[in-house]
Design an enzyme around this catalytic site. Structure first.
Site, short mmCIF file in Angstrom:
data_model
loop_
_atom_site.label_atom_id
_atom_site.label_comp_id
_atom_site.label_asym_id
_atom_site.label_seq_id
_atom_site.Cartn_x
_atom_site.Cartn_y
_atom_site.Cartn_z
N GLY A 46 92.46 -46.74 8.40
CA GLY A 46 93.71 -46.58 7.58
C GLY A 46 93.82 -46.23 6.27
O GLY A 46 92.75 -46.22 5.86
N GLN A 51 96.01 -46.58 -2.59
CA GLN A 51 94.71 -46.30 -2.77
C GLN A 51 94.30 -44.94 -3.13
O GLN A 51 93.10 -44.76 -3.91
CB GLN A 51 94.02 -46.34 -1.34
CG GLN A 51 93.93 -47.85 -1.03
CD GLN A 51 93.31 -47.93 0.42
OE1 GLN A 51 94.03 -47.86 1.38
NE2 GLN A 51 92.10 -48.30 0.57
N CYS A 92 87.26 -52.23 3.52
CA CYS A 92 88.22 -51.65 2.72
C CYS A 92 87.59 -50.34 2.04
O CYS A 92 86.71 -50.57 1.23
CB CYS A 92 89.16 -52.50 1.83
SG CYS A 92 90.33 -51.75 0.94
N LEU A 93 88.04 -49.30 2.07
CA LEU A 93 87.48 -48.27 1.22
C LEU A 93 87.68 -48.32 -0.19
O LEU A 93 87.03 -47.77 -0.76
CB LEU A 93 88.25 -46.94 1.80
CG LEU A 93 88.04 -46.43 3.30
CD1 LEU A 93 89.16 -45.30 3.55
CD2 LEU A 93 86.85 -46.29 3.50
N HIS A 134 96.80 -54.96 6.72
CA HIS A 134 95.82 -54.46 5.53
C HIS A 134 96.66 -53.56 4.55
O HIS A 134 96.64 -53.43 3.36
CB HIS A 134 94.84 -54.40 6.36
CG HIS A 134 93.68 -53.61 5.14
ND1 HIS A 134 92.35 -54.32 4.98
CD2 HIS A 134 93.60 -52.61 4.52
CE1 HIS A 134 91.54 -53.90 4.06
NE2 HIS A 134 92.37 -52.77 3.74
N GLU A 135 97.15 -52.80 5.47
CA GLU A 135 97.82 -51.41 4.48
C GLU A 135 98.98 -51.66 3.84
O GLU A 135 99.34 -51.42 2.86
CB GLU A 135 98.14 -50.31 5.67
CG GLU A 135 96.66 -49.73 6.39
CD GLU A 135 95.59 -49.36 5.63
OE1 GLU A 135 95.52 -49.27 4.34
OE2 GLU A 135 94.56 -49.55 6.20
N HIS A 138 98.19 -53.32 0.73
CA HIS A 138 98.07 -52.50 -0.31
C HIS A 138 99.27 -51.99 -1.01
O HIS A 138 99.23 -51.67 -2.37
CB HIS A 138 97.24 -51.07 0.13
CG HIS A 138 95.82 -51.32 0.33
ND1 HIS A 138 94.92 -51.60 -0.71
CD2 HIS A 138 95.00 -51.19 1.67
CE1 HIS A 138 93.69 -51.73 -0.16
NE2 HIS A 138 93.51 -51.40 1.23
O1 GNR Z 1 88.41 -48.22 7.48
C1 GNR Z 1 89.00 -49.50 7.42
N1 GNR Z 1 88.45 -50.22 8.06
C2 GNR Z 1 89.02 -51.66 8.25
C3 GNR Z 1 88.31 -52.60 8.96
C4 GNR Z 1 88.80 -54.12 9.28
C5 GNR Z 1 90.16 -54.08 8.73
C6 GNR Z 1 90.72 -53.33 7.95
C7 GNR Z 1 90.44 -51.95 7.86
S1 GNR Z 1 91.35 -50.91 7.27
C8 GNR Z 1 89.89 -49.76 6.23
C9 GNR Z 1 90.23 -48.86 5.66
C10 GNR Z 1 91.23 -49.29 4.30
O2 GNR Z 1 90.65 -49.57 3.42
N2 GNR Z 1 92.51 -49.39 4.57
O3 GNR Z 1 93.16 -49.67 3.43
NI NI Z 2 91.97 -51.14 2.35
#
Ligand code: GNR
Ligand code: NI
Length: 168
Positions: A46, A51, A92-93, A134-135, A138
């Site tokens: 995601g 980001q 998270c990236l 999670h997104e 952000h």
């Molecule tokens: O790639 C991603 N893997 C992930 C694994 C567990 C819970 C959430 C994520 S999201 C993350 C990519 C990202 O940072 N999205 O904002």
């Molecule tokens: Ni993230």
């Protein structure tokens, strides 16, 4: 199509609250394509516009094994529809290299718009539910490290700041 740079914690721009999308035009379409390309390049499941330093309320996800199911959510919101939590080891990236267990509502109903501005609803559970929450965090300037202890978060901050200095 462009691969965009992903901001990393503790960059203060990750704390901005994104503004609703009001114009559904080709320019938005192009930004969505860039966000998808950046997500696939970084091998994430995601990515939120925040980001890549775009402070508008849209995000992309692809939780498929084959990496062939891009999903776009514009102006997304969610409701918890089951009073049950599930734990996931989140990464998270924007916080590269760190993983922590986060507990979130297990089943949610998501309301969003597609790239044409059409409203749609889906029910999500499992990884999809975790990822969408999670997104959306952000877009509200929130990161998964906000759910862990200050001690752990501060350690992650120091390590990433050190890495950023070394690569500068
Ligand atoms: O790639 C991603 N893997 C992930 C694994 C567990 C819970 C959430 C994520 S999201 C993350 C990519 C990202 O940072 N999205 O904002
Ligand atoms: Ni993230």
């Amino acid at each position: 199509m462009a691969i965009l740079q992903i901001l990393e914690f503790p960059d203060p721009r990750l704390r901005k609250i994104a503004a609703p999308v009001t114009i559904f035009d080709d320019k938005l379409g192009a930004l969505i394509e860039d966000l998808l390309a950046t997500m696939y390049e970084a091998q994430g499941i995601g990515l939120a516009a925040t980001q890549v330093n775009i402070h508008q309320r849209f995000l992309v996800i692809d939780v498929s094994e084959e990496r062939d199911n891009p999903q776009v959510f514009i102006n997304p919101s969610f409701e918890v529809i089951e009073n049950e939590l599930s734990e996931y080891d989140e990464g998270c990236l924007s916080v590269p290299g760190f993983y922590e267990t986060v507990s979130r509502p297990r089943v949610i109903k998501v309301v969003a718009q597609d790239k044409a501005g059409e409203k749609f609803e889906i029910e999500a559970e499992g990884l999809m539910s975790t990822c969408i929450q999670h997104e959306i965090d952000h877009l509200n300037g929130k990161l998964f490290v906000d759910y862990i202890s200050t001690l752990k978060r501060d350690r992650i901050r120091s390590k990433l700041e050190k890495e950023h200095k070394q690569s500068a």
